[in-house]
Design a protein around this motif. Structure first.
Motif, PDB file in Angstrom:
ATOM      1  N   LEU A 206     -25.418   9.401 -25.075  1.00  0.00           N
ATOM      2  CA  LEU A 206     -26.401  10.381 -24.974  1.00  0.00           C
ATOM      3  C   LEU A 206     -26.632  10.662 -26.617  1.00  0.00           C
ATOM      4  CD1 LEU A 206     -28.462  12.390 -23.695  1.00  0.00           C
ATOM      5  CD2 LEU A 206     -26.770  14.034 -23.694  1.00  0.00           C
ATOM      6  N   VAL A 207     -27.781  10.353 -26.966  1.00  0.00           N
ATOM      7  CA  VAL A 207     -28.242  10.581 -28.590  1.00  0.00           C
ATOM      8  C   VAL A 207     -29.256  11.647 -28.409  1.00  0.00           C
ATOM      9  CG1 VAL A 207     -29.015   9.335 -30.366  1.00  0.00           C
ATOM     10  CG2 VAL A 207     -27.778   8.146 -28.545  1.00  0.00           C
ATOM     11  N   ASP A 208     -28.886  12.759 -29.178  1.00  0.00           N
ATOM     12  CA  ASP A 208     -29.699  13.877 -29.497  1.00  0.00           C
ATOM     13  C   ASP A 208     -30.198  13.979 -31.058  1.00  0.00           C
ATOM     14  OD1 ASP A 208     -31.298  16.108 -29.551  1.00  0.00           O
ATOM     15  OD2 ASP A 208     -29.473  17.484 -29.116  1.00  0.00           O
ATOM     16  N   SER A 328     -37.086  14.724 -32.435  1.00  0.00           N
ATOM     17  CA  SER A 328     -37.419  13.586 -33.259  1.00  0.00           C
ATOM     18  C   SER A 328     -37.944  12.340 -32.430  1.00  0.00           C
ATOM     19  CB  SER A 328     -36.319  13.336 -34.287  1.00  0.00           C
ATOM     20  OG  SER A 328     -36.423  14.452 -35.126  1.00  0.00           O
ATOM     21  N   VAL A 329     -37.707  12.273 -31.090  1.00  0.00           N
ATOM     22  CA  VAL A 329     -37.791  10.995 -30.362  1.00  0.00           C
ATOM     23  C   VAL A 329     -39.401  10.904 -29.844  1.00  0.00           C
ATOM     24  CG1 VAL A 329     -35.506  10.976 -29.969  1.00  0.00           C
ATOM     25  CG2 VAL A 329     -37.133  11.850 -28.167  1.00  0.00           C
ATOM     26  N   SER A 330     -40.221  11.851 -30.399  1.00  0.00           N
ATOM     27  CA  SER A 330     -41.484  11.770 -29.663  1.00  0.00           C
ATOM     28  C   SER A 330     -42.416  10.856 -30.433  1.00  0.00           C
ATOM     29  CB  SER A 330     -42.181  13.206 -29.557  1.00  0.00           C
ATOM     30  OG  SER A 330     -41.546  13.846 -28.879  1.00  0.00           O
ATOM     31  N   THR A 331     -42.082  10.355 -31.632  1.00  0.00           N
ATOM     32  CA  THR A 331     -42.846   9.554 -32.457  1.00  0.00           C
ATOM     33  C   THR A 331     -43.007   8.313 -31.869  1.00  0.00           C
ATOM     34  OG1 THR A 331     -41.563  10.756 -34.278  1.00  0.00           O
ATOM     35  CG2 THR A 331     -42.994   8.622 -34.922  1.00  0.00           C
ATOM     36  N   ALA A 332     -44.232   7.833 -31.745  1.00  0.00           N
ATOM     37  CA  ALA A 332     -44.693   6.571 -31.292  1.00  0.00           C
ATOM     38  C   ALA A 332     -44.049   5.479 -31.901  1.00  0.00           C
ATOM     39  CB  ALA A 332     -46.262   6.398 -31.460  1.00  0.00           C
ATOM     40  N   ARG A 347     -33.531   4.671 -22.750  1.00  0.00           N
ATOM     41  CA  ARG A 347     -34.870   5.382 -22.327  1.00  0.00           C
ATOM     42  C   ARG A 347     -34.817   6.771 -22.989  1.00  0.00           C
ATOM     43  NH1 ARG A 347     -33.513   9.394 -18.888  1.00  0.00           N
ATOM     44  NH2 ARG A 347     -31.563   9.328 -17.752  1.00  0.00           N
ATOM     45  N   VAL A 348     -35.766   7.403 -22.932  1.00  0.00           N
ATOM     46  CA  VAL A 348     -36.233   8.894 -23.363  1.00  0.00           C
ATOM     47  C   VAL A 348     -36.143   9.662 -22.337  1.00  0.00           C
ATOM     48  CG1 VAL A 348     -37.509  10.311 -24.671  1.00  0.00           C
ATOM     49  CG2 VAL A 348     -37.455   7.882 -25.260  1.00  0.00           C
ATOM     50  N   ALA A 349     -35.209  10.886 -22.646  1.00  0.00           N
ATOM     51  CA  ALA A 349     -35.149  11.821 -21.511  1.00  0.00           C
ATOM     52  C   ALA A 349     -35.759  13.297 -21.592  1.00  0.00           C
ATOM     53  CB  ALA A 349     -33.577  12.180 -21.467  1.00  0.00           C
ATOM     54  N   VAL A 350     -36.664  13.547 -20.906  1.00  0.00           N
ATOM     55  CA  VAL A 350     -37.875  14.629 -20.813  1.00  0.00           C
ATOM     56  C   VAL A 350     -37.464  15.536 -19.964  1.00  0.00           C
ATOM     57  CG1 VAL A 350     -40.167  15.087 -21.297  1.00  0.00           C
ATOM     58  CG2 VAL A 350     -39.325  13.037 -21.904  1.00  0.00           C
ATOM     59  N   PRO A 351     -37.518  16.859 -19.951  1.00  0.00           N
ATOM     60  CA  PRO A 351     -37.458  18.040 -18.979  1.00  0.00           C
ATOM     61  C   PRO A 351     -38.502  17.835 -18.142  1.00  0.00           C
ATOM     62  CG  PRO A 351     -36.764  18.920 -21.089  1.00  0.00           C
ATOM     63  CD  PRO A 351     -37.483  17.509 -21.486  1.00  0.00           C
ATOM     64  N   ASP A 352     -38.283  17.976 -16.682  1.00  0.00           N
ATOM     65  CA  ASP A 352     -39.432  17.845 -15.831  1.00  0.00           C
ATOM     66  C   ASP A 352     -39.634  19.311 -15.309  1.00  0.00           C
ATOM     67  OD1 ASP A 352     -41.224  16.641 -14.115  1.00  0.00           O
ATOM     68  OD2 ASP A 352     -39.574  16.209 -12.451  1.00  0.00           O
ATOM     69  N   PHE A 353     -40.056  20.019 -16.083  1.00  0.00           N
ATOM     70  CA  PHE A 353     -40.541  21.419 -15.704  1.00  0.00           C
ATOM     71  C   PHE A 353     -41.700  21.761 -16.585  1.00  0.00           C
ATOM     72  CE2 PHE A 353     -35.841  21.555 -15.297  1.00  0.00           C
ATOM     73  CZ  PHE A 353     -35.713  22.166 -14.182  1.00  0.00           C
ATOM     74  N   ILE A 354     -42.569  22.256 -15.899  1.00  0.00           N
ATOM     75  CA  ILE A 354     -44.022  22.725 -16.508  1.00  0.00           C
ATOM     76  C   ILE A 354     -43.648  23.330 -17.477  1.00  0.00           C
ATOM     77  CG2 ILE A 354     -46.312  23.909 -15.934  1.00  0.00           C
ATOM     78  CD1 ILE A 354     -45.954  23.379 -13.151  1.00  0.00           C
ATOM     79  N   GLY A 355     -44.403  23.167 -18.527  1.00  0.00           N
ATOM     80  CA  GLY A 355     -44.353  23.842 -19.823  1.00  0.00           C
ATOM     81  C   GLY A 355     -43.471  23.373 -20.956  1.00  0.00           C
ATOM     82  N   VAL A 356     -42.275  22.699 -20.689  1.00  0.00           N
ATOM     83  CA  VAL A 356     -41.461  21.934 -21.457  1.00  0.00           C
ATOM     84  C   VAL A 356     -41.140  20.578 -21.355  1.00  0.00           C
ATOM     85  CG1 VAL A 356     -40.092  24.202 -21.728  1.00  0.00           C
ATOM     86  CG2 VAL A 356     -39.684  22.699 -19.764  1.00  0.00           C
ATOM     87  N   ARG A 357     -42.292  19.733 -21.070  1.00  0.00           N
ATOM     88  CA  ARG A 357     -42.166  18.441 -20.717  1.00  0.00           C
ATOM     89  C   ARG A 357     -42.142  17.859 -22.061  1.00  0.00           C
ATOM     90  NH1 ARG A 357     -45.304  19.138 -16.164  1.00  0.00           N
ATOM     91  NH2 ARG A 357     -43.965  18.799 -14.173  1.00  0.00           N
ATOM     92  N   ASP A 358     -41.133  18.169 -23.151  1.00  0.00           N
ATOM     93  CA  ASP A 358     -40.956  17.594 -24.166  1.00  0.00           C
ATOM     94  C   ASP A 358     -39.375  17.372 -24.705  1.00  0.00           C
ATOM     95  OD1 ASP A 358     -40.747  17.625 -27.391  1.00  0.00           O
ATOM     96  OD2 ASP A 358     -42.824  17.809 -27.203  1.00  0.00           O
ATOM     97  N   PRO A 359     -39.238  16.151 -25.140  1.00  0.00           N
ATOM     98  CA  PRO A 359     -37.677  15.955 -25.556  1.00  0.00           C
ATOM     99  C   PRO A 359     -37.112  17.172 -26.259  1.00  0.00           C
ATOM    100  CG  PRO A 359     -38.878  14.080 -25.821  1.00  0.00           C
ATOM    101  CD  PRO A 359     -39.845  14.942 -25.709  1.00  0.00           C
ATOM    102  N   ALA A 360     -37.681  17.794 -27.215  1.00  0.00           N
ATOM    103  CA  ALA A 360     -37.373  18.814 -28.053  1.00  0.00           C
ATOM    104  C   ALA A 360     -36.807  20.044 -27.200  1.00  0.00           C
ATOM    105  CB  ALA A 360     -38.629  19.427 -28.820  1.00  0.00           C
TER     106      ALA A 360
END
Length: 417
Positions: A206-208, A328-332, A347-360
């Motif tokens: 897991l790389v953060d 920092s992983v949202s960069t195209a 693969r990129v992990a993203v929270p599956d919750f409304i309002g926080v669908r961002d790897p940050a």
């Protein structure tokens, strides 16, 4: 909204301080509030100015409070950094009940026994993670509660940290007029959200990738086995842009977020923007291709360092590949470079919750899930019929001597603070 129904996480990062409010409803987590503020006083993941950090925390908390309309008084705080260390330990106790049925008290005692280890004076225990329990020699038990036995053992991972770092972090939160309900290792918290059970079993890294540091956590056989931190992150990309385009750091960050592309071959020649130059009133025009020529070498270097570090700290093949997350992983194009440099599935992990669908937001949401999981585990000791029917129901504080699940979890963690 009662305190038993909400969990508030605090993620103090190099670029942002994030506060996330999670509400427990019918056994499910809903994210109801998010607050963020620019980090001041944090450098490469470490606190370098307490007063500035306190102000950043207050701003993030105020933002979240105004969104939801409640007052935040206590938070679960994430902790990370290169001062974190893992140490294996073993605990043994005799089952105390006359009928030899293992209860929560026995599990708590064996975890306490596993903490009896020799530590240097500058370090302290901040967490205990059980790898497996043994009942009368029977191995591979994940939850011994309710089993019959005489001897209960645990093989655990003790998480330790430098006292200076831990106390400075706690001091900042307390000066922001908040109570620390518990400390949670970021790697464990984000893994709760980002990794599946199979990925933890097969072996996954897991790389953060944050702004000032990159944290690597290696999971194998279902457990966290290694963790380390590299002093590189998104800020290095921003600095390269600032130098390459000769502009201010703040403008470089905005350009990176809006026009950044990590792969030159995917950049658009017709994507044009103007940049104010340092030391003059003029602006110079650049294309996305020009920007990518600055970003791509640094991104490749970061993943080359990640690959080198993983090979240094582990001898095993990483069958589950890599899961990357962080602001920092949202960069195209970054995912494609990761796959090329790491030569593995990524693969990129993203929270599956409304309002926080961002790897940050992975760390902040992960803290909520991690706390909820362990609070619910301990709540099995509660015989309240209301609770067994509805896990989010309030516990009767007057009619029972047993503390609530979250209260027990806080008491359990308070020994590490």
């Amino acid at each position: 909204m009662s305190s038993n129904e909400t969990i508030v996480s605090l993620d103090i990062g190099t670029s942002k301080v994030r506060v996330i409010i999670g509400e427990i409803h019918n056994g499910a987590i809903n994210i109801v509030g998010v607050g963020s503020a620019d980090s001041q006083g944090i450098r490469k993941g470490a606190i370098v100015d307490i007063d500035q950090t306190v102000q950043s925390i207050k701003k993030a908390v105020d933002h979240a409070e105004r969104m939801v309309g409640i007052q935040i008084s206590e938070v679960y705080v994430g902790i990370s950094g290169n001062h974190i260390d893992l140490q294996s330990s073993h605990g043994v106790v005799a089952v105390s009940n006359d009928d030899r049925e293992i209860g929560y008290e026995d599990i708590e005692r064996v975890l306490q026994a596993s903490k009896v280890i020799a530590l240097p004076p500058e370090r302290e225990i901040i967490g205990v993670v059980p790898k497996q329990y043994l009942v009368d020699g029977l191995e591979g038990i994940q939850d011994p509660k309710g089993m019959i036995g005489v001897r209960l053992e645990v093989e655990a991972t003790i998480i330790t940290g430098a006292k200076t770092n831990v106390h400075n972090l706690l001091r900042c939160v307390e000066k922001a007029e908040l109570r620390v309900s518990g400390l949670t290792l970021m790697s464990l918290a984000s893994a709760q959200l980002a990794l599946s059970k199979d990925e933890k079993t097969l072996g996954t890294v897991l790389v953060d990738i944050g702004a000032g540091a990159t944290t690597l956590a290696i999971f194998d056989q279902g457990n966290l086995v290694k963790t380390t931190t590299l002093p590189v992150g998104g800020d290095f990309i921003t600095n390269d842009i600032s130098i390459g385009l000769r502009t201010q750091t703040e403008i470089a960050e905005m350009i990176k977020m809006k026009y950044g592309c990590a792969l030159v071959r995917d950049a658009a020649e017709d994507q044009v923007f103007k940049v104010p130059r340092v030391g003059s009133n003029s602006e110079k025009q650049y294309t996305q291709v020009d920007l990518s020529h600055v970003i791509e070498p640094r991104v490749r270097e970061i993943f080359q360092l990640i690959d080198k570090e993983v090979k240094r700290i582990t001898d095993n093949d990483i069958a589950g590949g890599y899961v990357i997350t962080g602001g920092s992983v949202s960069t195209a194009g970054l995912l494609e470079i990761a796959q090329e440099e790491l030569k593995s599935s990524v693969r990129v992990a993203v929270p599956d919750f409304i309002g926080v669908r961002d790897p940050a937001y992975t760390n902040g949401v992960g803290i909520i899930q991690y706390v909820y999981k362990y609070a619910m585990y301990q709540s099995l000791e509660d015989d309240s019929p209301n609770y067994s029917q509805n896990k989010s129901a309030k516990r009767p504080s007057k009619t029972t001597n047993k503390p609530g699940a979250f209260e027990r979890f806080k008491n359990w963690l308070s020994e590490f603070i």
